[in-house]
Design a protein around this motif. Structure first.
Motif, PDB file in Angstrom:
ATOM      1  N   GLN A  98       3.442 -51.164 -13.429  1.00 32.15           N
ATOM      2  CA  GLN A  98       2.734 -50.277 -14.362  1.00 32.15           C
ATOM      3  C   GLN A  98       2.723 -48.846 -13.819  1.00 32.15           C
ATOM      4  O   GLN A  98       3.003 -47.893 -14.548  1.00 32.15           O
ATOM      5  N   ASP A 102       4.535 -45.642 -15.499  1.00 34.59           N
ATOM      6  CA  ASP A 102       3.754 -44.439 -15.794  1.00 34.59           C
ATOM      7  C   ASP A 102       4.429 -43.226 -15.142  1.00 34.59           C
ATOM      8  O   ASP A 102       4.522 -42.155 -15.743  1.00 34.59           O
ATOM      9  N   THR A 105       7.445 -42.207 -17.118  1.00 34.94           N
ATOM     10  CA  THR A 105       7.023 -41.545 -18.363  1.00 34.94           C
ATOM     11  C   THR A 105       6.611 -40.103 -18.079  1.00 34.94           C
ATOM     12  O   THR A 105       6.996 -39.177 -18.804  1.00 34.94           O
ATOM     13  N   ASN A 138      -1.689 -46.423  -9.497  1.00 39.76           N
ATOM     14  CA  ASN A 138      -1.348 -45.060  -9.898  1.00 39.76           C
ATOM     15  C   ASN A 138      -1.830 -44.033  -8.883  1.00 39.76           C
ATOM     16  O   ASN A 138      -1.118 -43.072  -8.577  1.00 39.76           O
ATOM     17  N   MET A 191      -4.811 -39.798 -18.345  1.00 38.83           N
ATOM     18  CA  MET A 191      -4.542 -41.237 -18.379  1.00 38.83           C
ATOM     19  C   MET A 191      -5.850 -41.971 -18.649  1.00 38.83           C
ATOM     20  O   MET A 191      -6.791 -41.884 -17.861  1.00 38.83           O
ATOM     21  N   MET A 246      -2.000 -40.828 -22.007  1.00 38.48           N
ATOM     22  CA  MET A 246      -1.426 -42.127 -21.654  1.00 38.48           C
ATOM     23  C   MET A 246      -2.499 -43.221 -21.716  1.00 38.48           C
ATOM     24  O   MET A 246      -3.692 -42.949 -21.569  1.00 38.48           O
ATOM     25  N   HIS A 247      -2.052 -44.445 -21.903  1.00 36.62           N
ATOM     26  CA  HIS A 247      -2.939 -45.615 -21.839  1.00 36.62           C
ATOM     27  C   HIS A 247      -2.056 -46.827 -21.554  1.00 36.62           C
ATOM     28  O   HIS A 247      -1.028 -47.007 -22.220  1.00 36.62           O
ATOM     29  N   PRO A 248      -2.424 -47.674 -20.566  1.00 36.09           N
ATOM     30  CA  PRO A 248      -1.543 -48.795 -20.221  1.00 36.09           C
ATOM     31  C   PRO A 248      -1.553 -49.929 -21.257  1.00 36.09           C
ATOM     32  O   PRO A 248      -0.669 -50.786 -21.238  1.00 36.09           O
ATOM     33  N   GLN A 266       5.559 -45.328 -22.834  1.00 38.42           N
ATOM     34  CA  GLN A 266       5.197 -46.133 -21.664  1.00 38.42           C
ATOM     35  C   GLN A 266       5.741 -47.556 -21.812  1.00 38.42           C
ATOM     36  O   GLN A 266       6.255 -48.131 -20.862  1.00 38.42           O
TER      37      GLN A 266
END
Ligand code: ASP
Length: 316
Positions: A139, A143, A146, A174, A220, A261-263, A288
């Motif tokens: 992840q 990120d 991206t 992250n 994020m 952003m968002h996972p 993403q």
């Protein structure tokens, strides 16, 4: 081009140049994935087993597509229906699978450290697809890819990570990666979810979204990890959204070209406004997902090269 890892268990052991190598290769897999003919033979003849002990939609399907695109034989073990339910230990399951000679084992587990433990018991390369609140390396890598593609670089950026940091493996991976690449990191959220002790990691901490987002290049957002909470971490979802949910007004404090952003999975109207999440001029949430497949292809390709290069040592 160097990548010296036998497994991908976390961001912690990776060197910045190894991260660069993986992202460069992932860029080429983005190109391949946009073609009509997407097949490569990088993993041809290899067996990939996906073992998910915790629910997953995007990560599991992303690993499956990545493996198939590279020509691996991919098997998804449904751990809900497996002998785990009959009381078999994680180690017994690992040894059983090991006897079937997989080459790549992709594992998600609700307990921090479980994937490292499993990696010590098998001969193949192991990829951590998320363990408890510990790490989720692919992840963080997706990120990073991206961000690098949107901003043209992956260093000297102001990056605000907002929301439930305390329970989040995404935040941890992250923070590790973005610090290795020399970015300025701010954590934003209520003290119950952003413990002040995190300052020791060289990050800035804010309880106010508008202050924390000021001049940010990247915003994020994180999901509230309700499944990992055992008490009253937030007063109510409504109040949480009012103070910490990302909407256009709060985002206006970031740089005008800041990306959102968002996972995933997202709680719309809790940590992020639904319209903003869908705004293709600000949100890179769909990118993403696309980068996720490319990064996983690159990770499995690099690990398989190391497997093929050191067969005797690895099978010892
Ligand atoms: N999908 C990510 C994870 O597995 C983020 C989340 O679930 O909130 O950690």
């Amino acid at each position: 081009m160097r990548f010296d890892q036998r497994h991908l268990l976390g961001i912690e052991p990776l060197r910045p140049d190894e991260i660069g190598t993986l992202l460069d290769l992932a860029d080429s897999y983005v190109t391949l994935s946009r073609r009509r003919e997407k097949r490569s033979s990088a993993l041809s003849g290899l067996t990939q087993i996906n073992m998910f002990f915790e629910n997953s939609t995007r990560t599991q399907s992303s690993f499956e597509i990545a493996g198939k695109r590279l020509g691996a034989d991919v098997m998804n073990m449904s751990m809900q229906a497996s002998s785990i339910k009959k009381g078999e230990t994680l180690i017994d399951t690992a040894l059983t699978l090991n006897a079937m000679h997989p080459d790549l084992l992709v594992v998600r587990h609700p307990h921090s450290g479980a994937v490292d433990l499993l990696a010590q018991k098998v001969n193949c390369a192991v990829i951590n697809a998320g363990d408890g609140r510990h790490e989720h390396p692919t992840q963080a890598l997706l990120d990073a890819l991206t961000i690098r593609r949107a901003k043209g670089r992956l260093h000297r950026l102001n990056i605000a990570i907002c929301g439930d940091i305390a329970h989040s493996r995404v935040a941890r991976s992250n923070i590790l990666l973005l610090q290795k690449m020399e970015n300025r990191i701010r954590l934003v959220g209520p003290t119950t979810l952003v413990p002040p002790v995190l300052k020791e990691f060289g990050v800035e901490i804010y309880e106010d979204m508008r202050e924390g987002l000021r001049d940010a290049d990247v915003v994020m957002m994180l999901r509230l990890q309700k499944e990992r909470m055992d008490g009253g971490f937030i007063p109510s979802e409504r109040e949480y959204y009012h103070r910490f949910g990302l909407d256009a007004e709060k985002l206006s404090f970031a740089r005008p070209d800041a990306i959102v952003m968002h996972p995933g999975p997202m709680n719309r109207g809790v940590e992020i406004d639904g319209t903003l999440a869908d705004d293709i001029n600000r949100s890179v949430i769909q990118e993403q997902v696309e980068m996720g497949v490319a990064v996983r292809m690159a990770a499995m390709d690099l690990l398989s090269r190391n497997l093929r290069a050191r067969p005797t040592e690895l099978s010892a």
